[in-house]
Design a protein around this motif. Structure first.
Motif, PDB file in Angstrom:
ATOM      1  N   GLN A 120      41.221  47.952  30.457  1.00  0.00           N
ATOM      2  CA  GLN A 120      40.739  48.606  29.230  1.00  0.00           C
ATOM      3  C   GLN A 120      40.614  47.603  28.097  1.00  0.00           C
ATOM      4  OE1 GLN A 120      43.575  51.855  28.656  1.00  0.00           O
ATOM      5  NE2 GLN A 120      41.984  53.311  29.268  1.00  0.00           N
ATOM      6  N   ALA A 121      41.589  46.723  27.992  1.00  0.00           N
ATOM      7  CA  ALA A 121      41.570  45.716  26.925  1.00  0.00           C
ATOM      8  C   ALA A 121      40.372  44.782  27.104  1.00  0.00           C
ATOM      9  CB  ALA A 121      42.878  44.925  26.929  1.00  0.00           C
ATOM     10  N   ILE A 122      40.088  44.404  28.342  1.00  0.00           N
ATOM     11  CA  ILE A 122      38.962  43.502  28.602  1.00  0.00           C
ATOM     12  C   ILE A 122      37.651  44.188  28.215  1.00  0.00           C
ATOM     13  CG2 ILE A 122      37.624  42.414  30.482  1.00  0.00           C
ATOM     14  CD1 ILE A 122      40.416  41.915  31.833  1.00  0.00           C
ATOM     15  N   VAL A 123      37.512  45.456  28.562  1.00  0.00           N
ATOM     16  CA  VAL A 123      36.284  46.188  28.203  1.00  0.00           C
ATOM     17  C   VAL A 123      36.148  46.256  26.673  1.00  0.00           C
ATOM     18  CG1 VAL A 123      35.177  48.460  28.256  1.00  0.00           C
ATOM     19  CG2 VAL A 123      36.196  47.521  30.331  1.00  0.00           C
ATOM     20  N   GLN A 124      37.264  46.509  26.000  1.00  0.00           N
ATOM     21  CA  GLN A 124      37.234  46.572  24.530  1.00  0.00           C
ATOM     22  C   GLN A 124      36.805  45.233  23.943  1.00  0.00           C
ATOM     23  OE1 GLN A 124      41.249  48.501  24.057  1.00  0.00           O
ATOM     24  NE2 GLN A 124      40.534  48.743  21.969  1.00  0.00           N
TER      25      GLN A 124
ATOM     26  N   THR B 161      33.454  40.476  21.598  1.00  0.00           N
ATOM     27  CA  THR B 161      33.284  39.031  21.709  1.00  0.00           C
ATOM     28  C   THR B 161      31.950  38.654  22.345  1.00  0.00           C
ATOM     29  OG1 THR B 161      34.335  38.975  23.892  1.00  0.00           O
ATOM     30  CG2 THR B 161      35.767  38.719  21.974  1.00  0.00           C
ATOM     31  N   GLY B 162      31.197  39.631  22.848  1.00  0.00           N
ATOM     32  CA  GLY B 162      29.901  39.315  23.471  1.00  0.00           C
ATOM     33  C   GLY B 162      30.019  38.761  24.870  1.00  0.00           C
ATOM     34  N   VAL B 163      31.229  38.764  25.416  1.00  0.00           N
ATOM     35  CA  VAL B 163      31.410  38.270  26.791  1.00  0.00           C
ATOM     36  C   VAL B 163      30.785  39.268  27.757  1.00  0.00           C
ATOM     37  CG1 VAL B 163      33.184  37.957  28.576  1.00  0.00           C
ATOM     38  CG2 VAL B 163      33.473  36.939  26.318  1.00  0.00           C
ATOM     39  N   SER B 164      30.023  38.765  28.719  1.00  0.00           N
ATOM     40  CA  SER B 164      29.380  39.641  29.685  1.00  0.00           C
ATOM     41  C   SER B 164      30.434  40.195  30.642  1.00  0.00           C
ATOM     42  CB  SER B 164      28.322  38.850  30.452  1.00  0.00           C
ATOM     43  OG  SER B 164      28.108  39.437  31.718  1.00  0.00           O
ATOM     44  N   LEU B 165      30.473  41.522  30.725  1.00  0.00           N
ATOM     45  CA  LEU B 165      31.446  42.149  31.624  1.00  0.00           C
ATOM     46  C   LEU B 165      31.099  41.841  33.079  1.00  0.00           C
ATOM     47  CD1 LEU B 165      32.479  45.754  30.558  1.00  0.00           C
ATOM     48  CD2 LEU B 165      33.932  43.806  31.074  1.00  0.00           C
ATOM     49  N   ASP B 166      29.802  41.851  33.368  1.00  0.00           N
ATOM     50  CA  ASP B 166      29.378  41.586  34.757  1.00  0.00           C
ATOM     51  C   ASP B 166      29.799  40.183  35.171  1.00  0.00           C
ATOM     52  OD1 ASP B 166      26.244  43.419  34.479  1.00  0.00           O
ATOM     53  OD2 ASP B 166      28.276  44.037  35.033  1.00  0.00           O
ATOM     54  N   GLY B 167      29.568  39.241  34.248  1.00  0.00           N
ATOM     55  CA  GLY B 167      29.944  37.858  34.548  1.00  0.00           C
ATOM     56  C   GLY B 167      31.448  37.722  34.740  1.00  0.00           C
TER      57      GLY B 167
ATOM     58  N   ARG C  70      33.526  40.077  35.665  1.00  0.00           N
ATOM     59  CA  ARG C  70      33.896  40.758  36.907  1.00  0.00           C
ATOM     60  C   ARG C  70      33.614  39.871  38.119  1.00  0.00           C
ATOM     61  NH1 ARG C  70      31.936  42.887  41.192  1.00  0.00           N
ATOM     62  NH2 ARG C  70      32.730  44.844  42.075  1.00  0.00           N
ATOM     63  N   ASP C  71      32.454  39.225  38.088  1.00  0.00           N
ATOM     64  CA  ASP C  71      32.099  38.390  39.242  1.00  0.00           C
ATOM     65  C   ASP C  71      33.011  37.176  39.381  1.00  0.00           C
ATOM     66  OD1 ASP C  71      28.511  38.961  38.830  1.00  0.00           O
ATOM     67  OD2 ASP C  71      30.089  40.122  39.824  1.00  0.00           O
ATOM     68  N   SER C  72      33.627  36.782  38.240  1.00  0.00           N
ATOM     69  CA  SER C  72      34.507  35.610  38.296  1.00  0.00           C
ATOM     70  C   SER C  72      35.895  35.953  38.833  1.00  0.00           C
ATOM     71  CB  SER C  72      34.637  34.992  36.905  1.00  0.00           C
ATOM     72  OG  SER C  72      35.446  35.822  36.088  1.00  0.00           O
ATOM     73  N   LEU C  73      36.170  37.249  39.041  1.00  0.00           N
ATOM     74  CA  LEU C  73      37.506  37.652  39.502  1.00  0.00           C
ATOM     75  C   LEU C  73      37.605  37.465  41.009  1.00  0.00           C
ATOM     76  CD1 LEU C  73      37.886  40.970  37.464  1.00  0.00           C
ATOM     77  CD2 LEU C  73      39.143  38.850  37.079  1.00  0.00           C
ATOM     78  N   ALA C  74      38.629  36.728  41.433  1.00  0.00           N
ATOM     79  CA  ALA C  74      38.816  36.485  42.857  1.00  0.00           C
ATOM     80  C   ALA C  74      39.522  37.677  43.519  1.00  0.00           C
ATOM     81  CB  ALA C  74      39.622  35.208  43.062  1.00  0.00           C
ATOM     82  N   ASP C  75      40.351  38.386  42.759  1.00  0.00           N
ATOM     83  CA  ASP C  75      41.167  39.466  43.318  1.00  0.00           C
ATOM     84  C   ASP C  75      40.342  40.753  43.425  1.00  0.00           C
ATOM     85  OD1 ASP C  75      44.521  40.239  43.234  1.00  0.00           O
ATOM     86  OD2 ASP C  75      43.020  41.845  43.135  1.00  0.00           O
ATOM     87  N   ARG C  76      40.307  41.307  44.637  1.00  0.00           N
ATOM     88  CA  ARG C  76      39.503  42.524  44.873  1.00  0.00           C
ATOM     89  C   ARG C  76      40.026  43.684  44.045  1.00  0.00           C
ATOM     90  NH1 ARG C  76      39.892  46.618  49.169  1.00  0.00           N
ATOM     91  NH2 ARG C  76      41.671  45.530  50.052  1.00  0.00           N
ATOM     92  N   TYR C  77      41.366  43.803  43.938  1.00  0.00           N
ATOM     93  CA  TYR C  77      41.959  44.930  43.197  1.00  0.00           C
ATOM     94  C   TYR C  77      41.666  44.816  41.707  1.00  0.00           C
ATOM     95  CZ  TYR C  77      44.264  45.745  47.627  1.00  0.00           C
ATOM     96  OH  TYR C  77      44.490  45.971  48.953  1.00  0.00           O
ATOM     97  N   ALA C  78      41.606  43.594  41.239  1.00  0.00           N
ATOM     98  CA  ALA C  78      41.260  43.387  39.826  1.00  0.00           C
ATOM     99  C   ALA C  78      39.822  43.841  39.576  1.00  0.00           C
ATOM    100  CB  ALA C  78      41.427  41.902  39.459  1.00  0.00           C
ATOM    101  N   ARG C  79      38.902  43.499  40.489  1.00  0.00           N
ATOM    102  CA  ARG C  79      37.499  43.923  40.333  1.00  0.00           C
ATOM    103  C   ARG C  79      37.411  45.448  40.394  1.00  0.00           C
ATOM    104  NH1 ARG C  79      36.334  39.737  43.990  1.00  0.00           N
ATOM    105  NH2 ARG C  79      35.963  41.244  45.661  1.00  0.00           N
TER     106      ARG C  79
ATOM    107  N   MET D 220      39.683  47.627  39.621  1.00  0.00           N
ATOM    108  CA  MET D 220      40.239  48.245  38.417  1.00  0.00           C
ATOM    109  C   MET D 220      39.230  48.146  37.261  1.00  0.00           C
ATOM    110  SD  MET D 220      42.567  49.944  36.985  1.00  0.00           S
ATOM    111  CE  MET D 220      44.045  49.913  38.000  1.00  0.00           C
ATOM    112  N   LEU D 221      38.584  47.020  37.150  1.00  0.00           N
ATOM    113  CA  LEU D 221      37.601  46.858  36.071  1.00  0.00           C
ATOM    114  C   LEU D 221      36.433  47.826  36.258  1.00  0.00           C
ATOM    115  CD1 LEU D 221      37.355  45.119  33.572  1.00  0.00           C
ATOM    116  CD2 LEU D 221      36.094  43.417  34.911  1.00  0.00           C
ATOM    117  N   ASP D 222      35.982  47.970  37.506  1.00  0.00           N
ATOM    118  CA  ASP D 222      34.906  48.927  37.807  1.00  0.00           C
ATOM    119  C   ASP D 222      35.344  50.342  37.439  1.00  0.00           C
ATOM    120  OD1 ASP D 222      33.832  47.274  40.892  1.00  0.00           O
ATOM    121  OD2 ASP D 222      33.332  46.900  38.782  1.00  0.00           O
ATOM    122  N   HIS D 223      36.575  50.659  37.750  1.00  0.00           N
ATOM    123  CA  HIS D 223      37.130  51.994  37.474  1.00  0.00           C
ATOM    124  C   HIS D 223      37.087  52.284  35.970  1.00  0.00           C
ATOM    125  CE1 HIS D 223      40.041  55.334  37.635  1.00  0.00           C
ATOM    126  NE2 HIS D 223      40.686  54.732  36.666  1.00  0.00           N
TER     127      HIS D 223
END
Lengths: 353, 145
Positions: free
Chosen positions: A314-318, A323-329, A331-340, A342-345
Motif C-alpha cells: 500500500q505504501a509503495i502504491v501511495q 514520486t512518479g515512479v512507474s508501478l509496472d517497472g 513490479r517487474d524489478s521484484l524477484a520475489d513472486r509473493y512480493a509481486r 501482493m503488489l498486484d493485489h
C-alpha cells in the motif's frame, strides 16, 4: 363464582384468588399502558408545538438575533436546549454567536448553572454541553469538580466543556487527571483534547509525555496525535532516544509521525523484531516517505508476515503516485513472486474501490 | 454577519423552460432539513425534500427536473452514495453536493469516483453552503448555455 370463594377446598380457593390477582395485574398493566401512551401523546404534541414555534426563530438566527423572542416556560427548557445544542453542533461561524445571544436573552446560562448543581444526570449532561457552547466562565469551577465524578460520561463531557470555555485553564486542570484516571478511554480523551485544538494543548501534553514513566507510556502515547506536528516530532524523537519502548508506544509514535523529516525514524523501525511495529513503519513511510524509501519498502514487501507485506505494498502504491515512479517497472524489478502478488493485489483493490 | 438577503449574483432565475431552479435535499435530520429548506428557499430556490434514501429514490423517479442535489451520506435505507447513479441517469446536468459529518479521505475519494461535484462538511457555515451551491449552479448554467 362466589361459591368458589366460599369453598373450603384449598385448591379451589388458591385457583380463585390466583385468577383474581392475575386479572388485577392485567388491568393494572393495561391502565399503565394507557397512561404511558397518553403521556407520550401529550409529550409528542407539546414537542411538535414547541418545534413549530421555535424552529423558525432559531433559523432566523442565521442572519441576526430576532428583536422579539417568545417566552420560554420552564417545562420547555429541555426541548429548547436539545434543539439549540443540536443547531450549535451542526452549524459554525457567526450563527453560533447569534444562538448564544438568544440563549442569554432567555436566561439559559442561569437555568443551566442551576441544573448543573441540582439536576439529575440527564439535566446535568444537557447543562454541561450547553455551558460549553455558551463558553460560560461562571461554570469553570463546578465543571472542574465534575471531572472528578465517578460517572465517566459526566466527567468527560465536563472536560470537553472546559476546553471549549478556556483551553489554557483546561490544559492545567485536565493533565493530572488524564495521567491519573486510567478508566478514561484514550479515544474519548483525544476527542476532548481535539476540542481545544493542538495549539492550546501541545505544550502541556508534551510535558506530560516527557514526564511519563515506562508503565504510563503505553496508555498516554495515544495523546501524541493531539500535539501539533513540530512539537510532536520532537517528543517522538526524545522518546525514541530514551530507548526501551514497548511495542504499543512505538506503534503510537509511528502513527503520529507527520513530517517528511521523520521518515528516517520510520525506516529504523522497519527492521524491528515485532511485526506490529514493522506494519506501522511501512504505513508511516507510505504517508511521509519519499522516493529514497522505496528500497526499504521493497525489503518489507518480502517480510514473512502478511500484514507487513500488505502495508508495504500500500505504501509503495501511495508513493508511486507522488514520486512518479512507474508501478509496472517497480513490479517487474521484484524477484520475489509473493512480493509481486501482493503488489498486484493492492493495485487491484485500488481499482475496484 | 452580513444578512443573506442580497440575491447571489449570476444565478439563473429560470432556465430555458421558465421553471425555478430546483434543489433536491436529502437529509434525515429534521432540524437540519428544515434549516436547509429555509436557507435555499430564501435564496429563491424551489426545494423538494426527502428524509431517507427510499423516499429520495421515489422522488428521483417522480420529479421532472432538479438542478442540484444536496445529499447527506448517512441515510436510512440507502446511503447518499447509492443515489448518485439514479440522479445522474435521470438528470445528467444536475450538480451533486454531499453534506456529511464523516469527512475522511476514503469517503471523499469514493464520492468523487462516483461523480460527486463537491463536499460540505458538518458543521457547516450557512454562507459557505449558499456560496458553493451558487457556484455549481452558475457552472451548470454556463455549460448548458
Amino acid at each position: 363464582m362466589m361459591e368458589f370463594a366460599d369453598s373450603s377446598e384449598p385448591v379451589l380457593l388458591f385457583a380463585f384468588w390466583t385468577g383474581v390477582a392475575a386479572s388485577a395485574l392485567v388491568i393494572a398493566i393495561a391502565v399503565a399502558i394507557l397512561l404511558l401512551r397518553y403521556r407520550l401523546r401529550a409529550f409528542t404534541r407539546r414537542r411538535a408545538h414547541f418545534l413549530a414555534q421555535w424552529r423558525p426563530f432559531l433559523a432566523v438566527a442565521i442572519d441576526a438575533v430576532p428583536a422579539h423572542l417568545p417566552e420560554l416556560p420552564d417545562e420547555d427548557t429541555e426541548s429548547f436546549l436539545i434543539l439549540w445544542n443540536h443547531l450549535h453542533q451542526s452549524l459554525r461561524g457567526g450563527v453560533t454567536e447569534n444562538l448564544n445571544t438568544i440563549a442569554v436573552r432567555l436566561g439559559i446560562p442561569e437555568r443551566a448553572l442551576e441544573a448543573l448543581t441540582h439536576g439529575g444526570t440527564r439535566e446535568r449532561l444537557l447543562a454541561i454541553v450547553t455551558l460549553g457552547h455558551l463558553r460560560e466562565r461562571r461554570a469553570i469551577m463546578r465543571l472542574a469538580d465534575l471531572t472528578d465524578s465517578p460517572n465517566m460520561t459526566l466527567a468527560l463531557y465536563a472536560a470537553k466543556a472546559l476546553t471549549r470555555i478556556d483551553p489554557a485553564e483546561a490544559a492545567k486542570l485536565l493533565m493530572p487527571r488524564i495521567v491519573e484516571y486510567r478508566d478514561w478511554p484514550p479515544s474519548l480523551v483525544s476527542g476532548v483534547l481535539a476540542e481545544a485544538g493542538p495549539e492550546a494543548m501541545s505544550l502541556a501534553l508534551a510535558r506530560c509525555l516527557r514526564e511519563a514513566s515506562a508503565a504510563e507510556l503505553p496508555r498516554l502515547s495515544h495523546l501524541l496525535r493531539n500535539i501539533e506536528p513540530v512539537v510532536r516530532s520532537r517528543v517522538v524523537r526524545e522518546l525514541h532516544a530514551r530507548g526501551g519502548l514497548d511495542t504499543e508506544t512505538i506503534a503510537q509514535c509511528l502513527q503520529a509521525l507527520a513530517l517528511p523529516t521523520d521518515a528516517e525514524l520510520a525506516t529504523e523501525y522497519g527492521a524491528h523484531p515485532s511485526w506490529q511495529v514493522r506494519v506501522h513503519a511501512a504505513t508511516s513511510l507510505g504517508r511521509i516517505g519519499g522516493r529514497e524509501h522505496l528500497d526499504v519498502l521493497r525489503r518489507l514487501l518480502t517480510d514473512p508476515q502478511w500484514w507487513v507485506r500488505y502495508r508495504a505494498a500500500q505504501a509503495i502504491v501511495q508513493l508511486s503516485g507522488l514520486t512518479g515512479v512507474s508501478l509496472d517497472g517497480f513490479r517487474d524489478s521484484l524477484a520475489d513472486r509473493y512480493a509481486r502478488n501482493m503488489l498486484d493485489h493492492v493495485v487491484a483493490e485500488g481499482q475496484h474501490a | 454577519m452580513r444578512p443573506l438577503t442580497a440575491p447571489v449574483a449570476g444565478l439563473p432565475e429560470s432556465v430555458a423552460d421558465a421553471r425555478p431552479v430546483t434543489v433536491l435535499i436529502v437529509e434525515d435530520d429534521p432540524d437540519l432539513a428544515y434549516l436547509l429548506g429555509r436557507l435555499l428557499a430564501r435564496e429563491g430556490f424551489a426545494t423538494i425534500e426527502a428524509n431517507d434514501g427510499k423516499r429520495a429514490a421515489e422522488l428521483i423517479e417522480q420529479t421532472a427536473h432538479v438542478d442540484l442535489a444536496l445529499l447527506d451520506v448517512m441515510l436510512p435505507y440507502r446511503d447518499g452514495f447509492s443515489l448518485i447513479d439514479p440522479i445522474r441517469a435521470r438528470w445528467p446536468d444536475a450538480a451533486v453536493v454531499m453534506l456529511t459529518a464523516r469527512i475522511n479521505e476514503r469517503d471523499i475519494v469514493k464520492g468523487f469516483k462516483c461523480g460527486v461535484d463537491d463536499y460540505i462538511g458538518k458543521p457547516f457555515q450557512p454562507a459557505e453552503l449558499i456560496a458553493r451551491v451558487g457556484r455549481h449552479l452558475r457552472k451548470r448554467k454556463k455549460t448548458s448555455a
